[in-house]
Write a protein that holds these residues in place. Sequence first.
Motif, PDB file in Angstrom:
ATOM      1  N   TYR A   1       0.822  -1.209   0.000  1.00  0.00           N
ATOM      2  CA  TYR A   1       0.000   0.000   0.000  1.00  0.00           C
ATOM      3  C   TYR A   1       0.856   1.258   0.000  1.00  0.00           C
ATOM      4  O   TYR A   1       2.000   1.260   0.474  1.00  0.00           O
ATOM      5  CB  TYR A   1      -0.918   0.018   1.221  1.00  0.00           C
ATOM      6  CG  TYR A   1      -2.016  -1.010   1.199  1.00  0.00           C
ATOM      7  CD1 TYR A   1      -2.991  -0.992   0.216  1.00  0.00           C
ATOM      8  CD2 TYR A   1      -2.074  -2.012   2.170  1.00  0.00           C
ATOM      9  CE1 TYR A   1      -4.005  -1.931   0.186  1.00  0.00           C
ATOM     10  CE2 TYR A   1      -3.090  -2.962   2.156  1.00  0.00           C
ATOM     11  CZ  TYR A   1      -4.048  -2.919   1.163  1.00  0.00           C
ATOM     12  OH  TYR A   1      -5.050  -3.857   1.132  1.00  0.00           O
ATOM     13  N   ASN A   2       0.299   2.325  -0.517  1.00  0.00           N
ATOM     14  CA  ASN A   2       0.956   3.623  -0.395  1.00  0.00           C
ATOM     15  C   ASN A   2       1.087   3.994   1.079  1.00  0.00           C
ATOM     16  O   ASN A   2       0.259   3.617   1.908  1.00  0.00           O
ATOM     17  CB  ASN A   2       0.152   4.707  -1.113  1.00  0.00           C
ATOM     18  CG  ASN A   2       0.228   4.577  -2.621  1.00  0.00           C
ATOM     19  OD1 ASN A   2       1.257   4.175  -3.154  1.00  0.00           O
ATOM     20  ND2 ASN A   2      -0.848   4.911  -3.306  1.00  0.00           N
ATOM     21  N   GLY A   3       2.109   4.753   1.394  1.00  0.00           N
ATOM     22  CA  GLY A   3       2.306   5.232   2.759  1.00  0.00           C
ATOM     23  C   GLY A   3       2.350   6.745   2.787  1.00  0.00           C
ATOM     24  O   GLY A   3       2.385   7.408   1.756  1.00  0.00           O
ATOM     25  N   ILE A   4       2.358   7.284   3.989  1.00  0.00           N
ATOM     26  CA  ILE A   4       2.366   8.744   4.141  1.00  0.00           C
ATOM     27  C   ILE A   4       3.244   9.118   5.324  1.00  0.00           C
ATOM     28  O   ILE A   4       3.365   8.366   6.305  1.00  0.00           O
ATOM     29  CB  ILE A   4       0.924   9.277   4.336  1.00  0.00           C
ATOM     30  CG1 ILE A   4       0.873  10.792   4.173  1.00  0.00           C
ATOM     31  CG2 ILE A   4       0.336   8.832   5.670  1.00  0.00           C
ATOM     32  CD1 ILE A   4      -0.544  11.339   4.012  1.00  0.00           C
TER      33      ILE A   4
ATOM     34  N   THR B   1      -1.179   2.755  12.021  1.00  0.00           N
ATOM     35  CA  THR B   1      -0.951   1.314  12.119  1.00  0.00           C
ATOM     36  C   THR B   1      -0.638   0.675  10.776  1.00  0.00           C
ATOM     37  O   THR B   1       0.214  -0.221  10.679  1.00  0.00           O
ATOM     38  CB  THR B   1      -2.193   0.622  12.725  1.00  0.00           C
ATOM     39  OG1 THR B   1      -2.472   1.194  14.012  1.00  0.00           O
ATOM     40  CG2 THR B   1      -1.962  -0.875  12.871  1.00  0.00           C
ATOM     41  N   ASN B   2      -1.299   1.127   9.721  1.00  0.00           N
ATOM     42  CA  ASN B   2      -1.249   0.418   8.442  1.00  0.00           C
ATOM     43  C   ASN B   2      -0.591   1.157   7.278  1.00  0.00           C
ATOM     44  O   ASN B   2      -0.250   0.513   6.276  1.00  0.00           O
ATOM     45  CB  ASN B   2      -2.675   0.050   8.011  1.00  0.00           C
ATOM     46  CG  ASN B   2      -3.343  -0.894   8.980  1.00  0.00           C
ATOM     47  OD1 ASN B   2      -3.034  -2.079   9.031  1.00  0.00           O
ATOM     48  ND2 ASN B   2      -4.276  -0.366   9.771  1.00  0.00           N
TER      49      ASN B   2
ATOM     50  N   LYS C   1       4.696   5.650   6.114  1.00  0.00           N
ATOM     51  CA  LYS C   1       5.608   5.596   4.975  1.00  0.00           C
ATOM     52  C   LYS C   1       6.846   4.751   5.261  1.00  0.00           C
ATOM     53  O   LYS C   1       7.298   3.980   4.401  1.00  0.00           O
ATOM     54  CB  LYS C   1       6.036   7.018   4.583  1.00  0.00           C
ATOM     55  CG  LYS C   1       6.940   7.072   3.356  1.00  0.00           C
ATOM     56  CD  LYS C   1       7.366   8.483   3.024  1.00  0.00           C
ATOM     57  CE  LYS C   1       8.343   9.028   4.044  1.00  0.00           C
ATOM     58  NZ  LYS C   1       8.877  10.351   3.624  1.00  0.00           N
ATOM     59  N   ASN C   2       7.390   4.877   6.454  1.00  0.00           N
ATOM     60  CA  ASN C   2       8.591   4.129   6.795  1.00  0.00           C
ATOM     61  C   ASN C   2       8.356   2.623   6.756  1.00  0.00           C
ATOM     62  O   ASN C   2       9.220   1.852   6.324  1.00  0.00           O
ATOM     63  CB  ASN C   2       9.097   4.541   8.176  1.00  0.00           C
ATOM     64  CG  ASN C   2       9.564   5.981   8.217  1.00  0.00           C
ATOM     65  OD1 ASN C   2      10.143   6.480   7.245  1.00  0.00           O
ATOM     66  ND2 ASN C   2       9.318   6.666   9.321  1.00  0.00           N
ATOM     67  N   ASP C   3       7.183   2.199   7.203  1.00  0.00           N
ATOM     68  CA  ASP C   3       6.842   0.778   7.158  1.00  0.00           C
ATOM     69  C   ASP C   3       6.749   0.291   5.715  1.00  0.00           C
ATOM     70  O   ASP C   3       7.169  -0.831   5.386  1.00  0.00           O
ATOM     71  CB  ASP C   3       5.513   0.527   7.876  1.00  0.00           C
ATOM     72  CG  ASP C   3       5.592   0.805   9.365  1.00  0.00           C
ATOM     73  OD1 ASP C   3       6.708   0.805   9.908  1.00  0.00           O
ATOM     74  OD2 ASP C   3       4.531   1.037   9.979  1.00  0.00           O
ATOM     75  N   LYS C   4       6.181   1.117   4.851  1.00  0.00           N
ATOM     76  CA  LYS C   4       6.024   0.721   3.446  1.00  0.00           C
ATOM     77  C   LYS C   4       7.373   0.642   2.736  1.00  0.00           C
ATOM     78  O   LYS C   4       7.592  -0.242   1.895  1.00  0.00           O
ATOM     79  CB  LYS C   4       5.096   1.695   2.716  1.00  0.00           C
ATOM     80  CG  LYS C   4       3.697   1.738   3.306  1.00  0.00           C
ATOM     81  CD  LYS C   4       3.107   0.350   3.422  1.00  0.00           C
ATOM     82  CE  LYS C   4       1.884   0.313   4.308  1.00  0.00           C
ATOM     83  NZ  LYS C   4       1.436  -1.068   4.585  1.00  0.00           N
ATOM     84  N   VAL C   5       8.289   1.540   3.090  1.00  0.00           N
ATOM     85  CA  VAL C   5       9.640   1.482   2.531  1.00  0.00           C
ATOM     86  C   VAL C   5      10.316   0.177   2.959  1.00  0.00           C
ATOM     87  O   VAL C   5      10.964  -0.500   2.157  1.00  0.00           O
ATOM     88  CB  VAL C   5      10.470   2.698   2.985  1.00  0.00           C
ATOM     89  CG1 VAL C   5      11.937   2.515   2.603  1.00  0.00           C
ATOM     90  CG2 VAL C   5       9.921   3.975   2.365  1.00  0.00           C
ATOM     91  N   ALA C   6      10.144  -0.193   4.231  1.00  0.00           N
ATOM     92  CA  ALA C   6      10.734  -1.429   4.737  1.00  0.00           C
ATOM     93  C   ALA C   6      10.160  -2.652   4.015  1.00  0.00           C
ATOM     94  O   ALA C   6      10.886  -3.599   3.702  1.00  0.00           O
ATOM     95  CB  ALA C   6      10.497  -1.536   6.240  1.00  0.00           C
ATOM     96  N   GLU C   7       8.855  -2.635   3.747  1.00  0.00           N
ATOM     97  CA  GLU C   7       8.233  -3.743   3.016  1.00  0.00           C
ATOM     98  C   GLU C   7       8.826  -3.863   1.618  1.00  0.00           C
ATOM     99  O   GLU C   7       9.081  -4.974   1.126  1.00  0.00           O
ATOM    100  CB  GLU C   7       6.716  -3.519   2.911  1.00  0.00           C
ATOM    101  CG  GLU C   7       5.956  -3.716   4.208  1.00  0.00           C
ATOM    102  CD  GLU C   7       4.460  -3.478   4.038  1.00  0.00           C
ATOM    103  OE1 GLU C   7       3.945  -3.788   2.943  1.00  0.00           O
ATOM    104  OE2 GLU C   7       3.826  -2.974   4.979  1.00  0.00           O
TER     105      GLU C   7
END
Length: 233
Positions: free
Chosen positions: A29-32, A217-218, A221-227
């Motif tokens: 998913y996109n992050g912010i 939670t979902n 942006k940092n989580d999405k970069v890690a994924e």
Amino acid sequence: KYATTIFAVSQALKDVLAANGITNVAVIYNGIDIESWNVSPEAIGQFKQKYNLQDKKIVQFSGWTSGAKGGDQIFMAVKEVLKKIPNAVLVAVGREDIYYQSMKKLAQEYRLENAIVYPGFLSGKDLMTSYLASDVIVFPSICFDTFGMVNLEAMVSKKPVVATCFGGAPEVVEDGKTGYIINPYNIEMFADRIIELLSDTEKANMFGQAGYERANTNFDKNDKVAELIAHYS
């Protein structure tokens, strides 16, 4: 054709790709950038003063690039909203293009000139301010909109969203929890959901807070970069 993995921004997009024989797809998913999404109360007040939005119930619509974003539908919905909430106003954010001009003409036909504000294209802090100044955000795309960053931007602004059932929006907005999912062609339901959230401040705030927590939670942006990086490990 030769990629090991193709990234889709929603399960809805992945499903469409699969229907066309493309199966090596992962959903990220996109992050912010949640921490950067804030402006001062003074800036919000100045925005409202600039566009004469004091004591107004503000509905924001971003996406004046084509009719596929649901411009006609939101105009028809606003016409119904005004019957119940006369001080409602639509803030229509978008570039001054050909479609933007056609929407202004449509507003005249619907006699909505006094209920629509056109701030033009906004970005950065100006865009953040417009969200934070609003009461309800709408995302009524009538096309297959794969994700809809408007939904995420509304959620980090702690605003309830009334979003389309088409495309990836139902994966972002939780119906009845962070906002409502509607068919934008159903103008009566579309208008009713807006009226409900403009009239019930407690529910609007509850949805907005739930949306903010969901974004944290979902959709960080940092989580999405890690994924994404994990796929290259």
